[in-house]
Write an enzyme that holds these catalytic residues in place. Structure first.
Site, PDB file in Angstrom:
ATOM      1  N   LYS A 187      37.062  43.092  41.109  1.00  0.00           N
ATOM      2  CA  LYS A 187      38.148  42.542  40.036  1.00  0.00           C
ATOM      3  C   LYS A 187      37.899  41.238  40.266  1.00  0.00           C
ATOM      4  O   LYS A 187      37.588  40.417  41.007  1.00  0.00           O
ATOM      5  CB  LYS A 187      39.173  43.081  40.729  1.00  0.00           C
ATOM      6  CG  LYS A 187      40.667  42.314  39.992  1.00  0.00           C
ATOM      7  CD  LYS A 187      40.873  42.739  38.631  1.00  0.00           C
ATOM      8  CE  LYS A 187      41.748  41.803  38.128  1.00  0.00           C
ATOM      9  NZ  LYS A 187      41.987  42.340  36.490  1.00  0.00           N
ATOM     10  N   CYS A 206      39.217  35.772  30.149  1.00  0.00           N
ATOM     11  CA  CYS A 206      40.371  36.545  30.302  1.00  0.00           C
ATOM     12  C   CYS A 206      41.434  36.124  29.322  1.00  0.00           C
ATOM     13  O   CYS A 206      41.766  35.086  29.143  1.00  0.00           O
ATOM     14  CB  CYS A 206      40.680  36.205  31.792  1.00  0.00           C
ATOM     15  SG  CYS A 206      42.421  37.112  31.917  1.00  0.00           S
TER      16      CYS A 206
HETATM   17  C1  DHB Z   1      42.300  40.245  33.097  1.00  0.00           C
HETATM   18  C2  DHB Z   1      41.978  40.690  32.016  1.00  0.00           C
HETATM   19  C3  DHB Z   1      40.915  40.273  31.344  1.00  0.00           C
HETATM   20  O1  DHB Z   1      40.015  40.676  30.452  1.00  0.00           O
HETATM   21  C4  DHB Z   1      39.866  39.446  32.091  1.00  0.00           C
HETATM   22  O2  DHB Z   1      38.683  39.234  32.072  1.00  0.00           O
HETATM   23  C5  DHB Z   1      40.374  39.041  33.496  1.00  0.00           C
HETATM   24  C6  DHB Z   1      41.687  39.548  33.870  1.00  0.00           C
HETATM   25  C7  DHB Z   1      43.609  40.646  33.503  1.00  0.00           C
HETATM   26  O3  DHB Z   1      44.542  40.551  32.841  1.00  0.00           O
HETATM   27  O4  DHB Z   1      43.891  40.716  34.729  1.00  0.00           O
END
Ligand code: DHB
Length: 307
Positions: free
Chosen positions: A43, A126
Site C-alpha cells: 500500500k 494519487c
Molecule cells: C490512494 C489512491 C490512489 O490512486 C493512489 O495512487 C494512492 C492512494 C488512496 O486514495 O488511498
C-alpha cells in the site's frame, strides 16, 4: 515460461496486486505472496500512519470501481519492517506516496538507507488526498522531484503515473523521464475524479469530495492500453513498464503485454475476486500463449500490429 524481469528482479508470473488492493496489512500481503502472483506491491506509504478519508470510500460498480481512500496506510516503517522481518522470495514493489515533495524525499532517503533491495515505486498520481493535486499532471513538478531524488537515490526506482489523454502530453512527459535513470514506470493509476451516480437514491456512492473518486476496472482498460503503448513508443528501452488498468482476464494481460508491458498489476478485479484471481490469470494466459504458439512473453511483447 511466463517469467519477466524488471531491474534485477525476476517475476515468475507477470502479474501482481496493484498498490492499494490487498496490501495494507501483513496478513493481506502474505495472502498475495501465497498466491500465484509474481510478487507483491505494498500500500502506498506515507511517513506516518494515516486513517484515510471518511467511509464509504470504495464502491464496486457495474463496470469497475470508484474509490477515494485517502491513503489509509500503516506508515513507511511498517512496510520496511514487514520486508525486513520476512524472508520474501518474490519481488516487492514498495510504493511511496508522500503528501508533499519534502515527505517523498524524506521517505526515499529512508529507503536508500535501509537494507531494501527490491523495487521502489514513487507514486506521483494519487487523486484522493483532499486539497492536493496529482503531481503527475504538473511537468515542472515531475522534473524537480526527479532531479532532487536522483541526487541521492541509487536503488531501482519506478514512477506511478496518472493516465494521460493527449499525444503531446506523452511526448512532454517521456522527454522528461528519459533524462533520468528510472528502472520502470507504472501506468495507469486510476482515472481521477470520476463520478458514479445511483439513480435509484439519486445520490453519489462514496462520501469524500462530494462523491468524486478514482475510477478503475473495465472502464479504464483502453486508457491503460493506450498509456502503455504510447510510453513504450517514447521511453528509452531500458525503462521497463508495469501496465495497470482494467485487467480481469488472461486476455487482458496478453493485450497489455502486446502493447509493451513487462508485467501487469491487478486492482479492481483483485478487490472483487480475491487473490485466487492470480491462478485463473495464469491458466488463461498460458492457454492463450499455447493456442498462439508462443513460448515466452518476449515472443509477443510490444509487437502490436498497426495498419
Ligand atoms: C490512494 C489512491 C490512489 O490512486 C493512489 O495512487 C494512492 C492512494 C488512496 O486514495 O488511498
Amino acid at each position: 515460461s511466463i517469467s519477466a524481469n524488471i531491474g534485477n528482479e525476476v517475476f515468475q508470473s507477470p502479474f501482481i496486486n496493484a498498490a492499494g488492493v490487498f496490501d495494507e496489512t501483513a496478513a493481506e500481503m502474505n495472502q498475495i505472496l501465497n498466491s500465484e502472483a509474481g510478487g507483491v506491491t505494498t500500500k502506498s506509504a506515507t511517513l506516518k500512519p494515516r486513517k484515510g478519508n471518511p467511509t464509504p470510500r470504495y464502491a464496486d460498480t457495474k463496470f469497475g470501481s470508484i474509490n477515494s481512500m485517502g491513503l489509509p496506510n500503516q506508515g513507511l516503517d511498517y512496510y520496511l519492517n514487514f520486508i525486513e522481518k520476512n524472508e520474501i522470495n518474490k519481488p516487492i514493489d514498495l510504493s511511496i506516496s508522500g503528501t508533499s515533495r519534502e515527505d517523498n524525499l524524506t521517505a526515499l532517503k529512508k529507503v536508500q538507507k535501509s537494507s531494501f533491495t527490491s523495487l521502489c515505486e514513487l507514486n506521483l498520481s494519487c487523486p484522493n488526498v483532499i486539497g492536493k493535486p496529482q503531481v503527475g499532471y504538473d511537468l515542472t513538478a515531475i522534473e524537480e522531484t526527479l532531479t532532487a531524488v536522483f541526487e541521492f537515490f541509487t536503488k531501482p526506482l519506478g514512477l506511478k503515473l496518472p493516465p494521460y489523454f493527449d499525444l503531446q502530453q506523452y511526448d512532454a512527459v517521456a522527454k522528461i523521464l528519459n533524462k533520468y535513470p528510472l528502472t520502470y514506470i507504472n501506468t495507469i493509476n486510476s482515472v481521477g475524479n470520476g463520478l458514479v451516480v445511483d439513480a435509484k437514491t439519486e445520490s453519489v456512492v462514496i462520501r469524500p469530495k462530494g462523491g468524486f473518486g478514482g475510477i478503475g476496472g473495465t472502464y479504464v482498460k483502453p486508457v491503460a492500453l493506450a498509456n502503455v503503448r504510447a510510453f513504450r513508443q517514447r521511453l528509452n528501452p531500458e525503462i521497463k513498464i508495469i501496465g495497470t488498468g482494467g485487467v480481469k482476464t488472461g486476455l487482458d494481460v496478453f493485450e497489455l503485454i502486446l502493447c509493451g508491458a513487462d508485467i501487469v498489476e491487478i486492482g479492481t478485479a483483485l478487490a472483487q475476486e480475491g487473490p485466487h484471481i492470480f491462478a485463473r490469470l495464469k491458466q488463461e494466459l498460458t492457454d492463450i500463449m499455447q493456442e498462439k504458439g508462443y513460448h515466452q512473453l518476449s515472443d509477443f511483447r510490444g509487437k502490436l500490429k498497426e495498419y
